[in-house]
Design an enzyme around this catalytic site. Structure first.
Site, mmCIF file in Angstrom:
data_model
loop_
_atom_site.group_PDB
_atom_site.id
_atom_site.type_symbol
_atom_site.label_atom_id
_atom_site.label_comp_id
_atom_site.label_asym_id
_atom_site.label_seq_id
_atom_site.Cartn_x
_atom_site.Cartn_y
_atom_site.Cartn_z
ATOM 1 N N GLU A 115 7.519 -6.682 1.261
ATOM 2 C CA GLU A 115 6.331 -6.557 2.129
ATOM 3 C C GLU A 115 5.357 -7.714 1.894
ATOM 4 O O GLU A 115 4.810 -8.292 2.831
ATOM 5 C CB GLU A 115 5.584 -5.240 1.815
ATOM 6 C CG GLU A 115 6.228 -3.999 2.377
ATOM 7 C CD GLU A 115 5.928 -3.790 3.856
ATOM 8 O OE1 GLU A 115 5.243 -4.647 4.468
ATOM 9 O OE2 GLU A 115 6.381 -2.775 4.404
ATOM 10 N N LYS A 158 0.859 -1.185 0.000
ATOM 11 C CA LYS A 158 0.000 0.000 0.000
ATOM 12 C C LYS A 158 0.892 1.231 0.000
ATOM 13 O O LYS A 158 1.697 1.435 0.907
ATOM 14 C CB LYS A 158 -0.909 0.007 1.224
ATOM 15 C CG LYS A 158 -1.761 1.260 1.307
ATOM 16 C CD LYS A 158 -2.800 1.192 2.398
ATOM 17 C CE LYS A 158 -3.572 2.507 2.469
ATOM 18 N NZ LYS A 158 -4.662 2.458 3.452
ATOM 19 N N ARG A 188 -10.861 10.018 1.919
ATOM 20 C CA ARG A 188 -10.725 10.702 3.216
ATOM 21 C C ARG A 188 -11.857 11.716 3.388
ATOM 22 O O ARG A 188 -12.263 11.996 4.517
ATOM 23 C CB ARG A 188 -9.344 11.327 3.337
ATOM 24 C CG ARG A 188 -8.255 10.240 3.376
ATOM 25 C CD ARG A 188 -6.842 10.805 3.350
ATOM 26 N NE ARG A 188 -5.858 9.731 3.233
ATOM 27 C CZ ARG A 188 -4.566 9.942 2.996
ATOM 28 N NH1 ARG A 188 -4.113 11.177 2.854
ATOM 29 N NH2 ARG A 188 -3.734 8.918 2.903
ATOM 30 N N SER A 248 -10.338 5.479 -4.571
ATOM 31 C CA SER A 248 -11.290 6.583 -4.727
ATOM 32 C C SER A 248 -10.862 7.611 -5.774
ATOM 33 O O SER A 248 -11.686 8.069 -6.569
ATOM 34 C CB SER A 248 -11.510 7.260 -3.379
ATOM 35 O OG SER A 248 -10.285 7.715 -2.838
ATOM 36 N N LYS A 255 -2.127 -1.524 -3.810
ATOM 37 C CA LYS A 255 -3.014 -0.356 -3.773
ATOM 38 C C LYS A 255 -2.203 0.916 -3.897
ATOM 39 O O LYS A 255 -1.199 1.044 -3.202
ATOM 40 C CB LYS A 255 -3.755 -0.380 -2.436
ATOM 41 C CG LYS A 255 -4.675 0.773 -2.182
ATOM 42 C CD LYS A 255 -5.215 0.701 -0.780
ATOM 43 C CE LYS A 255 -6.112 1.899 -0.556
ATOM 44 N NZ LYS A 255 -6.600 1.965 0.801
ATOM 45 N N LYS A 263 1.211 10.131 5.662
ATOM 46 C CA LYS A 263 1.280 8.728 6.062
ATOM 47 C C LYS A 263 2.562 8.054 5.562
ATOM 48 O O LYS A 263 2.654 6.835 5.477
ATOM 49 C CB LYS A 263 0.026 7.993 5.569
ATOM 50 C CG LYS A 263 -1.271 8.555 6.176
ATOM 51 C CD LYS A 263 -2.475 7.645 5.928
ATOM 52 C CE LYS A 263 -3.724 8.167 6.655
ATOM 53 N NZ LYS A 263 -4.870 7.239 6.544
ATOM 54 N N TYR A 273 -14.991 1.012 -6.661
ATOM 55 C CA TYR A 273 -16.268 1.715 -6.489
ATOM 56 C C TYR A 273 -17.137 1.550 -7.734
ATOM 57 O O TYR A 273 -18.295 1.934 -7.725
ATOM 58 C CB TYR A 273 -16.005 3.194 -6.166
ATOM 59 C CG TYR A 273 -15.150 3.317 -4.931
ATOM 60 C CD1 TYR A 273 -15.712 3.162 -3.666
ATOM 61 C CD2 TYR A 273 -13.764 3.490 -5.021
ATOM 62 C CE1 TYR A 273 -14.920 3.205 -2.525
ATOM 63 C CE2 TYR A 273 -12.961 3.540 -3.894
ATOM 64 C CZ TYR A 273 -13.548 3.388 -2.650
ATOM 65 O OH TYR A 273 -12.766 3.414 -1.523
HETATM 66 C C1 PBG Z 1 -7.295 3.779 5.608
HETATM 67 C C2 PBG Z 1 -7.670 3.455 4.230
HETATM 68 C C3 PBG Z 1 -7.538 4.323 3.161
HETATM 69 C C4 PBG Z 1 -8.080 3.687 2.066
HETATM 70 C C5 PBG Z 1 -8.522 2.435 2.491
HETATM 71 N N1 PBG Z 1 -8.249 2.307 3.830
HETATM 72 C C6 PBG Z 1 -7.029 5.702 3.098
HETATM 73 C C7 PBG Z 1 -5.690 5.985 3.595
HETATM 74 O O1 PBG Z 1 -4.845 5.116 3.758
HETATM 75 O O2 PBG Z 1 -5.460 7.163 3.873
HETATM 76 C C8 PBG Z 1 -8.153 4.298 0.709
HETATM 77 C C9 PBG Z 1 -9.229 3.818 -0.193
HETATM 78 C C10 PBG Z 1 -9.523 4.701 -1.340
HETATM 79 O O3 PBG Z 1 -8.913 5.769 -1.586
HETATM 80 O O4 PBG Z 1 -10.431 4.329 -2.078
HETATM 81 N N2 PBG Z 1 -6.588 2.874 6.328
#
Ligand code: PBG
Length: 325
Positions: free
Chosen positions: A234, A196, A206, A275, A249, A218, A314
């Site tokens: 990982e 990720k 968010r 998203s 991701k 992050k 989505y």
């Molecule tokens: C949070 C989380 C996130 C997403 C899934 N779980 C956002 C982030 O890490 O800030 C993102 C999903 C998306 O953007 O569709 N743990």
């Protein structure tokens, strides 16, 4: 001797193209993310995710039944925690009667066949919007892992089929597996967000959960998008620790990582079409600059061709309808 190769022979009609197509999407490939909020009768459109909604449990159940009827086999739950319940340690995440736990039970009652996956991370519950516990300016690893294991156990007890830790703390997969085993929850699986990346493409998500980090970013836990080898490291560690499914991701900008992960492990690989990737297609379609249906199918087919066995998107419902015709 000269060999004539006429590659266009296999492209000359829809029938022949269908016969030789290497990648075919099906509704069961998709994981449908759902945003759940408190209340009744609620269906709020997310500003930066046109046509996507935050729903209360009652409306979520209707949605889940529709997804099931379309052939979608799994949902991934995210909850929007009310502000007054947020703290630094994600206390509300462990509430056996919390919104997540109630949602899991309600969905398993309404649609028992549906595979219920749950997001495991502290950000929706954190006053800081971080995935872990904050001490000073640091996101502390080991105390966070303890909470994540308890959170996973709580989801499992509520009836979740698969917990999906999205936090990127070190050592959380084995800690979760052990917590599940020690508490007789041996049938609950783990889908690890293994590779990720710290990505700008999570922006609209968010907004949906009101979970943007209150300070900093992050990057001390999510991966640097400059890195490829690290994704394999990982992922291999997560498989060793007991991950049943691994995830890459985001998806579209990371097709090389999806392929490399697919070639490196023997477990199913999922990819999260996030998203921001959804929002980009929506926005261009709204402007009349892209054909939305074609963009959706081409994008998802490319993610599958890259090596994803499962795709969280989505567009799951939209794509399933297009596929079913
Ligand atoms: C949070 C989380 C996130 C997403 C899934 N779980 C956002 C982030 O890490 O800030 C993102 C999903 C998306 O953007 O569709 N743990």
């Amino acid at each position: 001797m000269y060999q004539i190769r006429r590659n266009r022979i296999l492209r000359q009609s829809p029938a022949i193209r269908a016969m030789v197509a290497e990648t075919i999407l099906k509704p069961a490939d998709f994981i449908a993310p759902l945003f759940i909020t408190e209340g009744k009768g609620i269906r709020e459109e997310i500003a930066s995710m046109k046509d996507y909604y935050r729903m209360s449990i009652d409306n979520t159940l209707t949605e889940v039944k529709e997804l099931w009827a379309l052939g979608i086999k799994s949902v991934l739950l995210f909850i929007k925690c009310n502000d007054e319940l947020k703290d630094n340690k994600g206390t509300e995440a462990l509430n056996p009667d919390g919104l997540m736990q109630r949602s899991i039970k309600a969905i398993k009652d309404a649609c028992p066949g549906m595979v219920v996956m749950t997001d495991v991370a502290l950000d929706p519950f954190s006053i800081y919007g971080h995935d872990g516990i904050v001490e000073g300016n640091e996101i502390v690893n080991d105390p966070t892992v303890e909470v994540l294991a308890l959170m996973s156990l709580s989801h499992a007890i509520a009836g979740a089929d698969i917990v999906a830790p999205s936090d990127m703390m070190d050592g959380r997969i084995i800690a979760i597996r052990e917590a599940l085993e020690e508490n007789s929850m041996s049938r609950t699986g783990i889908m690890a967000y293994s590779a990720k990346y710290a990505s700008c493409f999570y922006g609209p998500f968010r907004d949906a959960l009101d979970s943007a980090p209150g300070f900093g970013d992050k990057k001390t836990y999510q991966m640097d998008y400059a890195n490829r080898r690290e994704a394999i490291k990982e992922t291999l560690m997560d498989v060793d620790e007991g991950a049943d499914i691994v995830m890459v991701k985001p998806a579209m900008a990371y097709l090389d990582i999806i392929r490399e992960v697919r070639d490196s492990v023997e477990v199913p690989v999922s990819a999260y079409h996030v998203s921001g990737e959804y929002a980009m297609i929506k926005a261009a379609a709204q402007m009349g600059w892209l054909d939305e249906n074609k963009a959706v199918i081409e994008s998802l087919t490319s993610i599958k061709r890259a090596g994803a066995d499962l795709i969280a998107t989505y567009y799951a419902k939209h794509a399933a309808k297009l596929i079913n015709g």
